[in-house]
Design a protein around this motif. Sequence first.
Motif, short mmCIF file in Angstrom:
data_model
loop_
_atom_site.label_atom_id
_atom_site.label_comp_id
_atom_site.label_asym_id
_atom_site.label_seq_id
_atom_site.Cartn_x
_atom_site.Cartn_y
_atom_site.Cartn_z
N ILE A 121 -28.10 -3.86 6.20
CA ILE A 121 -28.25 -4.63 7.42
C ILE A 121 -26.88 -5.04 7.99
CG2 ILE A 121 -29.20 -6.77 8.40
CD1 ILE A 121 -31.49 -6.55 6.47
N GLY A 122 -25.90 -5.08 7.12
CA GLY A 122 -24.56 -5.46 7.58
C GLY A 122 -24.41 -6.96 7.68
N MET A 123 -25.05 -7.70 6.75
CA MET A 123 -24.96 -9.16 6.75
C MET A 123 -24.57 -9.67 5.37
SD MET A 123 -28.10 -10.52 8.93
CE MET A 123 -28.21 -10.20 10.66
N ASN A 124 -24.10 -10.88 5.37
CA ASN A 124 -23.71 -11.57 4.15
C ASN A 124 -24.90 -11.69 3.20
OD1 ASN A 124 -23.26 -13.83 2.34
ND2 ASN A 124 -21.49 -14.34 3.62
N GLN A 125 -24.66 -11.62 1.89
CA GLN A 125 -25.73 -11.72 0.90
C GLN A 125 -26.44 -13.08 0.96
OE1 GLN A 125 -24.75 -10.49 -3.12
NE2 GLN A 125 -23.37 -8.91 -2.35
N ASN A 126 -25.69 -14.14 1.24
CA ASN A 126 -26.31 -15.46 1.36
C ASN A 126 -27.27 -15.53 2.55
OD1 ASN A 126 -25.12 -16.54 -0.94
ND2 ASN A 126 -23.30 -17.23 0.19
N THR A 127 -26.95 -14.83 3.61
CA THR A 127 -27.83 -14.77 4.77
C THR A 127 -29.14 -14.06 4.40
OG1 THR A 127 -25.92 -14.71 6.25
CG2 THR A 127 -28.02 -14.02 7.19
N ILE A 128 -29.00 -13.00 3.62
CA ILE A 128 -30.19 -12.25 3.17
C ILE A 128 -31.07 -13.16 2.31
CG2 ILE A 128 -31.00 -10.26 1.83
CD1 ILE A 128 -29.59 -9.57 4.51
N LYS A 129 -30.45 -13.89 1.38
CA LYS A 129 -31.20 -14.80 0.51
C LYS A 129 -31.93 -15.87 1.33
CE LYS A 129 -28.06 -14.38 -3.43
NZ LYS A 129 -27.04 -15.08 -4.23
N THR A 130 -31.24 -16.41 2.33
CA THR A 130 -31.85 -17.44 3.19
C THR A 130 -33.04 -16.87 3.96
OG1 THR A 130 -29.72 -18.55 3.41
CG2 THR A 130 -31.39 -19.08 5.06
N ARG A 131 -32.85 -15.67 4.50
CA ARG A 131 -33.95 -15.03 5.24
C ARG A 131 -35.14 -14.72 4.34
NH1 ARG A 131 -31.18 -10.99 9.73
NH2 ARG A 131 -30.18 -12.66 10.92
N LEU A 132 -34.87 -14.26 3.13
CA LEU A 132 -35.96 -14.01 2.17
C LEU A 132 -36.73 -15.29 1.88
CD1 LEU A 132 -34.38 -11.55 -0.43
CD2 LEU A 132 -36.38 -11.12 1.00
N LYS A 133 -35.99 -16.36 1.68
CA LYS A 133 -36.62 -17.66 1.37
C LYS A 133 -37.50 -18.12 2.53
CE LYS A 133 -35.62 -22.30 -0.18
NZ LYS A 133 -35.24 -23.45 0.56
N ARG A 134 -36.95 -18.05 3.74
CA ARG A 134 -37.72 -18.47 4.92
C ARG A 134 -38.92 -17.57 5.16
NH1 ARG A 134 -32.59 -19.73 8.78
NH2 ARG A 134 -32.04 -21.72 7.86
N ALA A 135 -38.74 -16.28 4.94
CA ALA A 135 -39.85 -15.34 5.12
C ALA A 135 -40.97 -15.63 4.13
CB ALA A 135 -39.35 -13.90 4.97
N LYS A 136 -40.61 -15.92 2.89
CA LYS A 136 -41.64 -16.24 1.87
C LYS A 136 -42.38 -17.52 2.23
CE LYS A 136 -38.91 -15.71 -1.77
NZ LYS A 136 -38.46 -15.66 -3.18
N GLU A 137 -41.68 -18.49 2.78
CA GLU A 137 -42.34 -19.74 3.20
C GLU A 137 -43.33 -19.48 4.32
OE1 GLU A 137 -38.57 -22.69 2.10
OE2 GLU A 137 -39.02 -22.23 4.20
N ILE A 138 -42.93 -18.66 5.29
CA ILE A 138 -43.82 -18.31 6.40
C ILE A 138 -45.04 -17.56 5.88
CG2 ILE A 138 -44.05 -16.92 8.50
CD1 ILE A 138 -41.02 -17.50 9.02
N LEU A 139 -44.81 -16.59 4.98
CA LEU A 139 -45.92 -15.83 4.41
C LEU A 139 -46.86 -16.72 3.63
CD1 LEU A 139 -44.11 -12.58 3.21
CD2 LEU A 139 -45.79 -12.78 5.07
N LYS A 140 -46.30 -17.63 2.88
CA LYS A 140 -47.13 -18.56 2.10
C LYS A 140 -48.04 -19.36 3.02
CE LYS A 140 -46.84 -22.35 -1.17
NZ LYS A 140 -45.98 -23.37 -1.78
N ASP A 141 -47.48 -19.88 4.11
CA ASP A 141 -48.27 -20.65 5.08
C ASP A 141 -49.36 -19.78 5.71
OD1 ASP A 141 -45.47 -22.65 6.29
OD2 ASP A 141 -46.79 -22.91 4.55
N CYS A 142 -49.01 -18.55 6.05
CA CYS A 142 -49.99 -17.64 6.68
C CYS A 142 -51.13 -17.30 5.74
CB CYS A 142 -49.32 -16.34 7.10
SG CYS A 142 -48.25 -16.47 8.52
N LEU A 143 -50.81 -17.04 4.48
CA LEU A 143 -51.81 -16.57 3.52
C LEU A 143 -52.65 -17.69 2.93
CD1 LEU A 143 -49.67 -13.84 1.77
CD2 LEU A 143 -51.51 -13.50 3.42
#
Length: 177
Positions: free
Chosen positions: A153-175
Amino acid sequence: MEESIIEDLIVHDREKLLDQLMDNYGQSLLQLAYSYVRNREVAEDLTQEVFVKCYQRLDQYQRKSSLKTWLWRIAINHCKDYLKSWHHNHIVISEEQAKQTPSREKEVENQVIQRYEDQQLAKAVMSLPDTYREVIYLYYFEELSIKEVSYLIGMNQNTIKTRLKRAKEILKDCLEV
């Protein structure tokens, strides 16, 4: 028990002797049987059968060993015979397998549930904003490391970790709904 008492009970009051043997050795014999068959119900049945054999064969007790030793020998032989028996090798194993393996109907039900859950998850992932969807897809579905996702993606690893965390929170709420 003293040998003289045993002698008297064998001749005159076998029921009383059996009661005393059951009181004195019942739990120990149950544990012995369980150590062979590893099934409480079967061990209880075998213990009862051992006492029946003992009662039936009291006149065969030759006093070469203690009554306890004689009783233990009967129990050990009875347990070994049971383990070699047709019943144990066919019926008991089948019962254990039935408990351990879900029925075909249960397997189909589990597959249907899993397929439905997978569809719900895929639908939820597809509804994520692009920035979250791509990291979830690359990390979980393509099984890439955070370092590899970062490079792609061409982004910092910490940015990827943050996005994964936020995505999992959104998925958790949806499911959860």
